[in-house]
Write a protein that holds these residues in place. Structure first.
Motif, PDB file in Angstrom:
ATOM      1  N   LYS A 186      41.600  74.104  22.252  1.00  7.62           N
ATOM      2  CA  LYS A 186      41.475  74.723  20.930  1.00  7.62           C
ATOM      3  C   LYS A 186      40.061  74.605  20.361  1.00  7.62           C
ATOM      4  CE  LYS A 186      46.310  74.014  19.603  1.00  7.62           C
ATOM      5  NZ  LYS A 186      47.225  73.322  18.647  1.00  7.62           N
ATOM      6  N   LEU A 187      39.263  73.669  20.881  1.00  2.21           N
ATOM      7  CA  LEU A 187      37.899  73.468  20.377  1.00  2.21           C
ATOM      8  C   LEU A 187      36.891  74.405  21.027  1.00  2.21           C
ATOM      9  CD1 LEU A 187      37.792  69.549  20.383  1.00  2.21           C
ATOM     10  CD2 LEU A 187      38.335  71.057  18.472  1.00  2.21           C
ATOM     11  N   ALA A 188      37.309  75.143  22.042  1.00  3.03           N
ATOM     12  CA  ALA A 188      36.380  76.000  22.780  1.00  3.03           C
ATOM     13  C   ALA A 188      35.961  77.207  21.963  1.00  3.03           C
ATOM     14  CB  ALA A 188      37.013  76.444  24.088  1.00  3.03           C
ATOM     15  N   CYS A 189      34.724  77.618  22.144  1.00  7.01           N
ATOM     16  CA  CYS A 189      34.215  78.823  21.490  1.00  7.01           C
ATOM     17  C   CYS A 189      34.466  80.070  22.342  1.00  7.01           C
ATOM     18  CB  CYS A 189      32.716  78.690  21.252  1.00  7.01           C
ATOM     19  SG  CYS A 189      32.292  77.437  20.043  1.00  7.01           S
ATOM     20  N   SER A 190      34.590  79.882  23.632  1.00  3.05           N
ATOM     21  CA  SER A 190      34.832  81.020  24.521  1.00  3.05           C
ATOM     22  C   SER A 190      36.300  81.413  24.513  1.00  3.05           C
ATOM     23  CB  SER A 190      34.378  80.656  25.948  1.00  3.05           C
ATOM     24  OG  SER A 190      34.999  79.446  26.364  1.00  3.05           O
ATOM     25  N   ASN A 191      36.605  82.513  25.190  1.00  4.69           N
ATOM     26  CA  ASN A 191      37.979  83.022  25.249  1.00  4.69           C
ATOM     27  C   ASN A 191      38.860  82.050  26.028  1.00  4.69           C
ATOM     28  OD1 ASN A 191      40.362  84.475  25.791  1.00  4.69           O
ATOM     29  ND2 ASN A 191      39.257  86.417  25.627  1.00  4.69           N
ATOM     30  N   THR A 192      39.962  81.615  25.403  1.00  5.10           N
ATOM     31  CA  THR A 192      40.841  80.619  26.023  1.00  5.10           C
ATOM     32  C   THR A 192      42.199  81.198  26.424  1.00  5.10           C
ATOM     33  OG1 THR A 192      41.709  79.933  23.851  1.00  5.10           O
ATOM     34  CG2 THR A 192      39.766  78.757  24.698  1.00  5.10           C
ATOM     35  N   PHE A 193      42.306  82.529  26.431  1.00  3.65           N
ATOM     36  CA  PHE A 193      43.615  83.142  26.708  1.00  3.65           C
ATOM     37  C   PHE A 193      44.157  82.707  28.073  1.00  3.65           C
ATOM     38  CE2 PHE A 193      46.061  86.533  28.761  1.00  3.65           C
ATOM     39  CZ  PHE A 193      47.142  86.616  27.880  1.00  3.65           C
ATOM     40  N   ILE A 194      43.309  82.773  29.111  1.00  4.55           N
ATOM     41  CA  ILE A 194      43.768  82.425  30.460  1.00  4.55           C
ATOM     42  C   ILE A 194      44.140  80.950  30.532  1.00  4.55           C
ATOM     43  CG2 ILE A 194      43.084  82.256  32.889  1.00  4.55           C
ATOM     44  CD1 ILE A 194      41.340  84.703  32.478  1.00  4.55           C
ATOM     45  N   ASN A 195      43.323  80.106  29.897  1.00  6.16           N
ATOM     46  CA  ASN A 195      43.614  78.668  29.891  1.00  6.16           C
ATOM     47  C   ASN A 195      44.957  78.372  29.236  1.00  6.16           C
ATOM     48  OD1 ASN A 195      40.490  79.051  29.708  1.00  6.16           O
ATOM     49  ND2 ASN A 195      40.776  76.997  30.560  1.00  6.16           N
ATOM     50  N   GLU A 196      45.187  78.999  28.079  1.00 10.93           N
ATOM     51  CA  GLU A 196      46.436  78.750  27.363  1.00 10.93           C
ATOM     52  C   GLU A 196      47.629  79.327  28.120  1.00 10.93           C
ATOM     53  OE1 GLU A 196      45.735  80.382  23.524  1.00 10.93           O
ATOM     54  OE2 GLU A 196      44.620  78.636  22.806  1.00 10.93           O
ATOM     55  N   PHE A 197      47.433  80.495  28.720  1.00  7.85           N
ATOM     56  CA  PHE A 197      48.524  81.099  29.503  1.00  7.85           C
ATOM     57  C   PHE A 197      48.898  80.199  30.679  1.00  7.85           C
ATOM     58  CE2 PHE A 197      49.802  83.634  33.191  1.00  7.85           C
ATOM     59  CZ  PHE A 197      50.960  84.225  32.686  1.00  7.85           C
ATOM     60  N   LEU A 198      47.884  79.744  31.420  1.00  7.12           N
ATOM     61  CA  LEU A 198      48.148  78.869  32.566  1.00  7.12           C
ATOM     62  C   LEU A 198      48.760  77.548  32.129  1.00  7.12           C
ATOM     63  CD1 LEU A 198      44.961  79.376  34.778  1.00  7.12           C
ATOM     64  CD2 LEU A 198      47.296  80.063  35.328  1.00  7.12           C
ATOM     65  N   LEU A 199      48.280  77.017  31.005  1.00 13.32           N
ATOM     66  CA  LEU A 199      48.776  75.734  30.519  1.00 13.32           C
ATOM     67  C   LEU A 199      50.265  75.808  30.227  1.00 13.32           C
ATOM     68  CD1 LEU A 199      48.018  72.840  29.583  1.00 13.32           C
ATOM     69  CD2 LEU A 199      47.695  73.789  27.300  1.00 13.32           C
ATOM     70  N   TYR A 200      50.669  76.829  29.482  1.00 17.60           N
ATOM     71  CA  TYR A 200      52.072  76.920  29.091  1.00 17.60           C
ATOM     72  C   TYR A 200      52.950  77.442  30.229  1.00 17.60           C
ATOM     73  CZ  TYR A 200      50.599  75.896  24.350  1.00 17.60           C
ATOM     74  OH  TYR A 200      50.076  75.281  23.250  1.00 17.60           O
ATOM     75  N   PHE A 201      52.431  78.395  31.000  1.00 13.95           N
ATOM     76  CA  PHE A 201      53.236  78.957  32.085  1.00 13.95           C
ATOM     77  C   PHE A 201      53.468  77.939  33.191  1.00 13.95           C
ATOM     78  CE2 PHE A 201      53.413  81.130  36.240  1.00 13.95           C
ATOM     79  CZ  PHE A 201      54.583  81.852  36.059  1.00 13.95           C
ATOM     80  N   LEU A 202      52.374  77.312  33.673  1.00  8.43           N
ATOM     81  CA  LEU A 202      52.519  76.352  34.770  1.00  8.43           C
ATOM     82  C   LEU A 202      53.297  75.108  34.330  1.00  8.43           C
ATOM     83  CD1 LEU A 202      49.024  76.509  36.522  1.00  8.43           C
ATOM     84  CD2 LEU A 202      51.173  77.559  37.240  1.00  8.43           C
ATOM     85  N   ASN A 203      53.035  74.635  33.111  1.00  4.17           N
ATOM     86  CA  ASN A 203      53.775  73.468  32.629  1.00  4.17           C
ATOM     87  C   ASN A 203      55.251  73.792  32.435  1.00  4.17           C
ATOM     88  OD1 ASN A 203      51.464  71.991  32.692  1.00  4.17           O
ATOM     89  ND2 ASN A 203      51.172  71.876  30.483  1.00  4.17           N
ATOM     90  N   PHE A 204      55.530  75.024  31.977  1.00  2.19           N
ATOM     91  CA  PHE A 204      56.931  75.438  31.831  1.00  2.19           C
ATOM     92  C   PHE A 204      57.619  75.473  33.192  1.00  2.19           C
ATOM     93  CE2 PHE A 204      60.137  78.842  31.876  1.00  2.19           C
ATOM     94  CZ  PHE A 204      61.003  78.379  30.892  1.00  2.19           C
ATOM     95  N   MET A 205      56.938  76.041  34.182  1.00  2.00           N
ATOM     96  CA  MET A 205      57.510  76.099  35.529  1.00  2.00           C
ATOM     97  C   MET A 205      57.613  74.708  36.128  1.00  2.00           C
ATOM     98  SD  MET A 205      58.269  79.226  36.255  1.00  2.00           S
ATOM     99  CE  MET A 205      58.439  79.115  38.030  1.00  2.00           C
ATOM    100  N   TYR A 206      56.568  73.901  35.935  1.00  2.00           N
ATOM    101  CA  TYR A 206      56.517  72.582  36.565  1.00  2.00           C
ATOM    102  C   TYR A 206      57.540  71.637  35.954  1.00  2.00           C
ATOM    103  CZ  TYR A 206      54.318  68.783  39.123  1.00  2.00           C
ATOM    104  OH  TYR A 206      54.076  67.760  39.996  1.00  2.00           O
ATOM    105  N   ALA A 207      57.817  71.809  34.663  1.00  2.50           N
ATOM    106  CA  ALA A 207      58.852  70.992  34.028  1.00  2.50           C
ATOM    107  C   ALA A 207      60.224  71.632  34.160  1.00  2.50           C
ATOM    108  CB  ALA A 207      58.519  70.784  32.551  1.00  2.50           C
ATOM    109  N   GLY A 208      60.270  72.960  34.137  1.00  4.98           N
ATOM    110  CA  GLY A 208      61.549  73.665  34.155  1.00  4.98           C
ATOM    111  C   GLY A 208      62.321  73.488  35.446  1.00  4.98           C
ATOM    112  N   ILE A 209      61.616  73.525  36.581  1.00  7.99           N
ATOM    113  CA  ILE A 209      62.300  73.394  37.866  1.00  7.99           C
ATOM    114  C   ILE A 209      62.959  72.017  38.013  1.00  7.99           C
ATOM    115  CG2 ILE A 209      61.952  73.322  40.379  1.00  7.99           C
ATOM    116  CD1 ILE A 209      59.845  75.522  40.008  1.00  7.99           C
TER     117      ILE A 209
END
Length: 310
Positions: A186-209
């Motif tokens: 959240k502190l980054a000045c650059s575009n963080t869309f990919i970071n946030e997508f990967l963070l929530y998607f991979l963590n959801f998959m990694y915890a969901g399975i």
């Protein structure tokens, strides 16, 4: 405000749980006590399992690895927090912050997988008792543990590579007591869309399975137990009690943090809630397993007896 390249970032600042200086000594003492309990409790579990040949079974192998994960997770978070309070210095280096965030995800992911593996072990023990030693053999146990650790490292490696591409601005204050990746992004000045997508998607998959694996394992376990005569039902349920308690504590506190992050706009309150999944489960796990397990208590008494006789 001009964004800076990540190579120009030297440090972040961890604001901790409170800015009240009068509360700092109390927080320091509470967390120091909890850390000592975590280390001593989980280290005892590891020593007891490794020193008693009767406990060299798959269930206790997974338990000792769970204790190792708890020690690693708490050691990643608490000592730095205590040092910052002691020195009244809130800074953490850029590399130190990245390492801490990655280590938290590795140990947290490893524990997540271990809980699913332990649920599978309970399923085989209750639903296929005659084939337990054939299915849950030492070779498979080693493979499952290594695979869990490997997948945790791969997951973190993806996040760390994307993190290194971010650029940060001048105000690098993290409203937390450790470097949680979501808060740092959240502190980054650059575009963080990919970071946030990967963070929530991979963590959801990694915890969901693993959660789905635990859920379906216990559906099978419960359906099998209900078919057992009344005299054996309590014993069958009691073998799952410790694991269910740990699962409820680990995922219950993590879910509480997720819900609190949705309904509260205060990052500091989210930081307080994070204590519930980064410290409390690691402190309670040794008590849950030692107090409910006769083998652990018997081996612990033997270990203490040998130490006292030396």
């Amino acid at each position: 405000m001009e964004p800076r390249n990540q190579t120009g970032v030297s440090e972040f600042f961890l604001l901790g749980l409170t800015t009240d200086p009068e509360m700092q000594p109390l927080i320091y003492n509470i967390f120091l006590f909890m850390y000592l309990v975590i280390i001593l409790g989980n280290l005892l579990i590891v020593l007891v399992v490794s020193s008693d040949s009767h406990l060299h079974t798959p269930m206790y192998l997974f338990l000792s690895n769970l204790s190792f994960s708890d020690i690693g997770l708490s050691t990643t978070v608490i000592p730095k927090m205590l040092l910052n309070i002691q020195t009244q210095n809130q800074s953490i280096t850029y590399i130190g912050c990245l390492i801490q965030a990655c280590a938290i995800m590795v140990f947290g992911g490893f524990e997540n997988c271990l809980l699913a593996i332990m649920a599978y072990g309970r399923y085989v023990a209750i639903c296929c008792p005659l084939r337990y030693t054939v299915i849950i053999n030492p070779h498979l146990c080693g493979q499952l543990i290594l695979f869990s650790l490997f997948t945790s490292i791969v997951n973190v490696h993806v996040h760390s590579l994307m993190f290194l591409k971010l650029s940060f601005c001048k105000h690098l204050k993290i409203p937390h007591f450790f470097c949680e990746l979501a808060q740092v992004i959240k502190l980054a000045c650059s575009n963080t869309f990919i970071n946030e997508f990967l963070l929530y998607f991979l963590n959801f998959m990694y915890a969901g399975i693993p959660i789905c694996g635990i859920f379906f394992s216990y559906i099978k376990i419960i359906s099998t137990i209900l078919k057992i005569p009344s005299a054996g039902k309590y014993k069958a349920f009691s073998t799952c009690g410790s694991h269910l308690s740990v699962v409820s504590l680990f995922y219950g506190t993590a879910l509480g943090v997720y819900i609190s992050s949705i309904f509260t706009k205060s990052p500091r309150k989210v930081g307080v809630a994070a204590v519930m999944y980064s410290v409390i489960p690691q402190m309670m796990n040794p008590f849950i397993y030692s107090l409910r397990n006769r083998d652990i208590k018997a081996s612990l008494r033997k270990l203490i007896g040998r130490i006292c006789c030396v």
